[in-house]
Motif scaffolding. Structure first.
Motif, PDB file in Angstrom:
ATOM      1  N   PRO B 168       0.830  -1.196   0.000  1.00  0.00           N
ATOM      2  CA  PRO B 168       0.000   0.000   0.000  1.00  0.00           C
ATOM      3  C   PRO B 168       0.872   1.256   0.000  1.00  0.00           C
ATOM      4  O   PRO B 168       1.960   1.263   0.591  1.00  0.00           O
ATOM      5  CB  PRO B 168      -0.769  -0.121   1.309  1.00  0.00           C
ATOM      6  CG  PRO B 168       0.176  -0.840   2.211  1.00  0.00           C
ATOM      7  CD  PRO B 168       1.007  -1.758   1.352  1.00  0.00           C
ATOM      8  N   LEU B 169       0.400   2.269  -0.671  1.00  0.00           N
ATOM      9  CA  LEU B 169       1.104   3.553  -0.692  1.00  0.00           C
ATOM     10  C   LEU B 169       0.113   4.672  -0.409  1.00  0.00           C
ATOM     11  O   LEU B 169      -1.103   4.479  -0.522  1.00  0.00           O
ATOM     12  CB  LEU B 169       1.735   3.805  -2.072  1.00  0.00           C
ATOM     13  CG  LEU B 169       2.900   2.919  -2.509  1.00  0.00           C
ATOM     14  CD1 LEU B 169       3.278   3.241  -3.943  1.00  0.00           C
ATOM     15  CD2 LEU B 169       4.095   3.106  -1.590  1.00  0.00           C
ATOM     16  N   LEU B 170       0.654   5.819  -0.039  1.00  0.00           N
ATOM     17  CA  LEU B 170      -0.161   7.031   0.071  1.00  0.00           C
ATOM     18  C   LEU B 170       0.129   7.851  -1.176  1.00  0.00           C
ATOM     19  O   LEU B 170       1.254   8.317  -1.370  1.00  0.00           O
ATOM     20  CB  LEU B 170       0.204   7.814   1.334  1.00  0.00           C
ATOM     21  CG  LEU B 170      -0.412   9.203   1.471  1.00  0.00           C
ATOM     22  CD1 LEU B 170      -1.937   9.112   1.587  1.00  0.00           C
ATOM     23  CD2 LEU B 170       0.155   9.930   2.684  1.00  0.00           C
ATOM     24  N   TYR B 171      -0.857   7.991  -2.036  1.00  0.00           N
ATOM     25  CA  TYR B 171      -0.671   8.765  -3.266  1.00  0.00           C
ATOM     26  C   TYR B 171      -1.056  10.222  -3.028  1.00  0.00           C
ATOM     27  O   TYR B 171      -2.052  10.506  -2.351  1.00  0.00           O
ATOM     28  CB  TYR B 171      -1.520   8.178  -4.398  1.00  0.00           C
ATOM     29  CG  TYR B 171      -0.974   6.873  -4.921  1.00  0.00           C
ATOM     30  CD1 TYR B 171       0.095   6.866  -5.822  1.00  0.00           C
ATOM     31  CD2 TYR B 171      -1.504   5.654  -4.521  1.00  0.00           C
ATOM     32  CE1 TYR B 171       0.613   5.674  -6.301  1.00  0.00           C
ATOM     33  CE2 TYR B 171      -0.992   4.458  -5.001  1.00  0.00           C
ATOM     34  CZ  TYR B 171       0.062   4.478  -5.893  1.00  0.00           C
ATOM     35  OH  TYR B 171       0.579   3.298  -6.367  1.00  0.00           O
ATOM     36  N   ARG B 186       7.415  16.376   1.801  1.00  0.00           N
ATOM     37  CA  ARG B 186       7.253  16.107   3.232  1.00  0.00           C
ATOM     38  C   ARG B 186       5.814  15.645   3.476  1.00  0.00           C
ATOM     39  O   ARG B 186       5.005  16.378   4.058  1.00  0.00           O
ATOM     40  CB  ARG B 186       7.553  17.367   4.054  1.00  0.00           C
ATOM     41  CG  ARG B 186       9.016  17.818   3.953  1.00  0.00           C
ATOM     42  CD  ARG B 186       9.186  19.195   4.590  1.00  0.00           C
ATOM     43  NE  ARG B 186       8.675  19.232   5.962  1.00  0.00           N
ATOM     44  CZ  ARG B 186       9.418  18.901   7.025  1.00  0.00           C
ATOM     45  NH1 ARG B 186      10.650  18.538   6.876  1.00  0.00           N
ATOM     46  NH2 ARG B 186       8.892  18.949   8.225  1.00  0.00           N
ATOM     47  N   PRO B 187       5.515  14.440   3.032  1.00  0.00           N
ATOM     48  CA  PRO B 187       4.131  13.937   3.128  1.00  0.00           C
ATOM     49  C   PRO B 187       3.759  13.629   4.573  1.00  0.00           C
ATOM     50  O   PRO B 187       4.641  13.465   5.418  1.00  0.00           O
ATOM     51  CB  PRO B 187       4.189  12.649   2.305  1.00  0.00           C
ATOM     52  CG  PRO B 187       5.610  12.196   2.387  1.00  0.00           C
ATOM     53  CD  PRO B 187       6.437  13.453   2.465  1.00  0.00           C
ATOM     54  N   PRO B 188       2.484  13.577   4.885  1.00  0.00           N
ATOM     55  CA  PRO B 188       2.060  13.220   6.245  1.00  0.00           C
ATOM     56  C   PRO B 188       2.501  11.800   6.577  1.00  0.00           C
ATOM     57  O   PRO B 188       2.424  10.914   5.740  1.00  0.00           O
ATOM     58  CB  PRO B 188       0.538  13.324   6.182  1.00  0.00           C
ATOM     59  CG  PRO B 188       0.189  13.196   4.743  1.00  0.00           C
ATOM     60  CD  PRO B 188       1.346  13.795   3.994  1.00  0.00           C
ATOM     61  N   LEU B 191      -1.676   9.331  10.912  1.00  0.00           N
ATOM     62  CA  LEU B 191      -3.070   9.631  10.620  1.00  0.00           C
ATOM     63  C   LEU B 191      -3.410  11.057  11.035  1.00  0.00           C
ATOM     64  O   LEU B 191      -4.153  11.751  10.335  1.00  0.00           O
ATOM     65  CB  LEU B 191      -3.989   8.639  11.341  1.00  0.00           C
ATOM     66  CG  LEU B 191      -3.876   7.173  10.889  1.00  0.00           C
ATOM     67  CD1 LEU B 191      -4.968   6.335  11.541  1.00  0.00           C
ATOM     68  CD2 LEU B 191      -3.957   7.061   9.378  1.00  0.00           C
ATOM     69  N   ALA B 192      -2.832  11.509  12.168  1.00  0.00           N
ATOM     70  CA  ALA B 192      -3.124  12.863  12.634  1.00  0.00           C
ATOM     71  C   ALA B 192      -2.589  13.891  11.642  1.00  0.00           C
ATOM     72  O   ALA B 192      -3.275  14.866  11.300  1.00  0.00           O
ATOM     73  CB  ALA B 192      -2.517  13.075  14.013  1.00  0.00           C
ATOM     74  N   GLU B 193      -1.344  13.675  11.166  1.00  0.00           N
ATOM     75  CA  GLU B 193      -0.781  14.605  10.186  1.00  0.00           C
ATOM     76  C   GLU B 193      -1.586  14.587   8.891  1.00  0.00           C
ATOM     77  O   GLU B 193      -1.816  15.618   8.261  1.00  0.00           O
ATOM     78  CB  GLU B 193       0.681  14.215   9.884  1.00  0.00           C
ATOM     79  CG  GLU B 193       1.642  14.539  11.018  1.00  0.00           C
ATOM     80  CD  GLU B 193       3.076  14.130  10.685  1.00  0.00           C
ATOM     81  OE1 GLU B 193       3.881  14.074  11.630  1.00  0.00           O
ATOM     82  OE2 GLU B 193       3.383  13.870   9.504  1.00  0.00           O
ATOM     83  N   ALA B 315       3.962   8.415  -1.536  1.00  0.00           N
ATOM     84  CA  ALA B 315       4.565   8.534  -0.204  1.00  0.00           C
ATOM     85  C   ALA B 315       4.417   7.213   0.531  1.00  0.00           C
ATOM     86  O   ALA B 315       3.546   6.412   0.196  1.00  0.00           O
ATOM     87  CB  ALA B 315       3.868   9.645   0.575  1.00  0.00           C
ATOM     88  N   PRO B 316       5.268   6.979   1.528  1.00  0.00           N
ATOM     89  CA  PRO B 316       5.098   5.763   2.325  1.00  0.00           C
ATOM     90  C   PRO B 316       3.712   5.727   2.958  1.00  0.00           C
ATOM     91  O   PRO B 316       3.134   6.780   3.259  1.00  0.00           O
ATOM     92  CB  PRO B 316       6.171   5.884   3.407  1.00  0.00           C
ATOM     93  CG  PRO B 316       7.154   6.866   2.885  1.00  0.00           C
ATOM     94  CD  PRO B 316       6.400   7.797   1.989  1.00  0.00           C
TER      95      PRO B 316
END
Lengths: 303, 463
Positions: B168-171, B186-188, B191-193, B315-316
């Motif tokens: 899974p990735l954060l796009y 500088r991706p979040p 979860l809070a970020e 992003a990771p």
């Protein structure tokens, strides 16, 4: 009609009877293989537990049925099914009737319109459902795009449990509309022109003509549509599977979809429980049809 | 009425197709670890061409690459081995057909099964563990990527050969980030970020309509599983079913509830849109620019970069808390060699093909062609692969993410016979939390309770 007295010898009559059975045999065989056996098999499976691969493993009697009786989820499934039938049959038949009555007016291009309204009949459930999916998409959907242009917020067509069943019903109504229009158009075409002419000579027109003459004479067709639409609604599967997969939170899980989920979805192969639900579906369809024939058909006027 | 009859017939046939006399399962010669693999001699002695039937669930571009790999293998083994690929629909469909095939004793020689079908395949006792072949031949499995090997290892043995692995990735929509004054590099990370950024990334027009949501993802249980895996939380008992047969799910804990509540809060606040369960719908929403952040598999990276009219950053995958150990579980599918009903030569031929597919060269082709993560660590050193990653820097993220992963019971993923249904339960719980009909904690507890009979019934039928 009483049979005419037979003049043939008993032997010949026997031969005739054998011949009749011989002619019936192919259809009886098809009936037995494709209907009788599966039906028997469904009952058989519904009384058995399953092994890992879905094969019947041991006899459990009525356990699958008693499980259903105590299941709140199944009660909700039945309620959803009933609501879905109401939401699709009533507007579907009335909408088609209104359209057909409007198409009776002698305006130019009415033939084109009639064909246009019958067009949904040519669509397969799957392709129509995919198109509706594009309309309903919460972020990129056509409908929410239109709403936004009108200055209104987006509607969670399929993702909210209060909207989803309505949205699926809407797609179903559209799907059935073509067939309903087709049947009612044929019905109107079969009304003897003398009757409408006589009514017109008596001064009836417009709403009065429709209410007192056309609609009563369409009775058999309307009755047919109600019966067929009800059965159709009870068995709707494709649009639910493609649009909502029974969700959100089970809001569109109808009886047929529940059967599918138990038997095939999510790696489940609980054919026993699925078959028990299939038997319930069969009983529901039979009951609906019997009620419709027993109560409603008496009021239908066959000319 | 005709439709009713037709439907009854179809349903009846479907049901009868799945029933036959006898229990094929118990007839099989063990699969979970005890089955022995035939030696190389079996194939050498075989006369003529040995046919390997291969059931898979690949479509589109992925199917095209797979077929080219098969053609190359058949070419290299002409006159000896012929692999016949048969597409069997989605992973779920394929499993349903496989069950019917077991009953009819007509299983394929080789079967591609999704990650969450692993426990079922072990219990089916229809397959020979990859470990058995490797041990027989002294074939080293050391090059297999440790995290991926971890997923398909049960009882200390590799049960199947991983083939297509996804993470899974954060796009991110990098353009939207810049427009909102955020830095896409500088991706979040938590979860809070992510929630903070989602607020900043939500854009409304003059009439108050939201034109861009900060976040959106399909209602897909896998995304929740991955967050739990990264936080070191187990999904089912018995060490995620790795130490023994899992008897219950344990996802109804604080972390699980936190994830669901976080998601629901974003939707309720108007910073995320509920995109429903269909992943294609959610993907369309991201590609169209309607959502600025999206959770998805590595497998869609190619499609995203091609279709999006903005710059896509990968992003990771986020963590629940900054202190979480991290490292997601590896999704995707693996290959299972069938034993019972197949000749020793056929089993060997299937093994040859499996080895071929997991070689660095083929995995590099597969990686570049599909976006699936290479299961062989050496594939990343192949020149073709390095050229591809250089051209698609977003793919660096997945490689780094995997390299940083320390295999654990949590990120090995849960081995559960009814895993697909357990996942469905979490999805329902998420829907209930978003709609507000239940609290996150209650929804998860109810889901865990609802799945229990299925787990018990499965475990008792396996014995």
């Amino acid at each position: 009609m009483p049979r005419p007295p037979s003049t043939t010898a008993p032997a010949a009559r026997l031969g005739e009877r054998a011949l009749a059975w011989a002619f019936l045999l192919p259809s009886l065989a098809v009936f037995a293989v494709f209907l009788g056996y599966p039906l028997y098999r469904t009952f058989y499976l519904s009384a058995h537990a399953n092994d890992l691969f879905g094969a019947p493993s041991r006899y459990v009697g009525l356990r699958h049925y008693t499980d259903l009786l105590g299941s709140a989820e199944f009660g909700r499934t039945l309620a959803t099914t009933a609501l879905f039938v109401l939401l699709t049959v009533v507007p579907g038949v009335i909408g088609a009737l209104l359209l057909v009555l409007l198409l009776e007016s002698r305006i130019r291009g009415v033939r084109v319109l009639r064909s246009a309204f019958a067009l949904p009949f040519a669509f397969s459930v799957a392709s129509a459902a995919v198109v509706f999916g594009v309309f309903y998409n919460p972020a990129t959907g056509v409908l929410n795009g239109l709403l936004s242009h009108l200055g209104s917020g987006p509607v969670p067509w399929l993702t909210d449990r209060h909207h989803a069943l309505l949205s699926v019903a809407l797609a179903t109504i559209w799907l059935n509309l073509g067939y309903n229009v087709l049947v009612l158009s044929a019905g109107i075409g079969s009304i003897a022109p003398e009757i409408t002419e006589a009514a017109r000579l008596d001064g009836a027109s417009g709403w009065r003509l429709a209410r007192s003459v056309t609609v009563p004479l369409l009775g058999p067709h309307l009755f047919f549509l109600v019966v067929v639409s009800t059965i159709n609604a009870l068995q709707s599967f494709g649009q639910i599977n493609i649009l909502t997969q029974g969700g959100p939170d089970g809001a569109t899980r109808t009886l047929v979809y529940s059967v599918y989920e138990k038997a095939f979805a999510y790696g489940s192969s609980d054919f026993g429980a699925a078959s028990a639900q299939a038997v319930v579906l069969l009983v529901v369809v039979l009951a609906c049809t019997a009620v419709q024939f027993g109560l409603v058909e008496r009021r239908v006027h066959y000319s | 009425m005709r439709k009713l009859l037709v439907a009854t017939v179809v349903a009846g046939l479907a049901l009868t197709a799945c029933s036959s006399s006898g229990s094929a399962g118990s007839a099989g010669s063990g699969g979970g670890g005890s089955a022995a693999a035939p030696g190389a001699q079996a194939l050498q002695d075989a006369k003529g061409v040995t046919t390997v039937t291969f059931w898979h669930s690949m479509t589109g571009q992925n199917a095209a690459v797979l077929n080219s790999l098969i053609a190359a293998f058949n070419q290299a083994h002409q006159g000896k081995i012929e692999v016949t690929a048969l597409f069997q629909g989605t992973y779920d469909d394929a499993i349903a057909k496989y069950k019917a095939a077991v009953q009819q004793k007509a299983t394929p020689s080789l079967m591609q099964v999704y990650d969450i079908g692993t426990r079922f395949m072990i219990d089916s006792q229809q397959t020979i563990p990859t470990q058995a072949f490797a041990d027989k031949d002294g074939y080293s499995l050391a090059d297999l990527e440790p995290g991926i090997r971890n997923y398909y290892t049960a009882g200390g043995k590799l049960v199947s050969m991983p083939f297509n692995s996804s993470m899974p990735l954060l796009y991110l929509n990098a353009d939207a980030f810049k427009a909102a004054g955020l830095d896409p590099s500088r991706p979040p990370r938590t979860l809070a970020e992510l929630a903070d950024d989602a607020r900043k990334l939500t854009v409304k027009n003059a009439s108050g309509q939201t034109t861009q949501y900060g976040f959106g993802a399909a209602i897909y249980g896998w995304f929740v599983e991955e967050l739990l895996a990264e936080s070191g939380t187990l999904y089912c008992d018995q060490g995620n079913g790795r130490d023994g047969k899992a008897g219950k799910v344990v996802y109804d804990d604080a972390q699980g509830a936190q994830v669901l509540q976080w998601w629901a809060d974003l939707v309720k606040g108007g910073y995320a849109v509920d995109l429903g369960p269909v992943t294609a719908d959610a993907q369309a929403a991201f590609k169209s620019g309607r959502i600025a952040m999206n959770l998805e598999s590595t497998g869609v990276l190619g499609a995203y970069t091609q279709a999006a009219k903005f710059s896509v950053a990968a992003a990771p995958y986020p963590k629940i808390d900054a202190s979480d150990p991290g490292g997601p579980a590896i999704g995707g599918a693996s290959l299972w060699i069938d034993g019972p009903g197949h000749s020793a030569a056929e089993q060997r031929a299937a093994w040859e093909f499996v080895k071929f597919l997991s070689d660095p060269a083929q995995q590099a082709t597969w990686h570049a062609g599909t976006g699936y993560f290479p299961v062989n660590s050496k594939a990343l050193a192949e020149p073709a692969d390095q050229a591809w990653v250089a051209k698609n820097p977003q793919f660096r993220t997945a490689i780094d993410e995997l390299n940083a992963t320390r295999p654990s019971a949590a990120n090995a993923g849960c081995l559960l016979g009814v895993m697909p249904q357990a996942r469905k339960g979490v999805e329902t719980a998420l829907e209930q939390t978003i709609s507000g009909s239940k609290s996150a904690q209650q929804a998860l507890a109810d889901a865990a309770k609802a799945i229990q009979p299925a787990i018990d019934s499965y475990n008792s039928s396996v014995g």
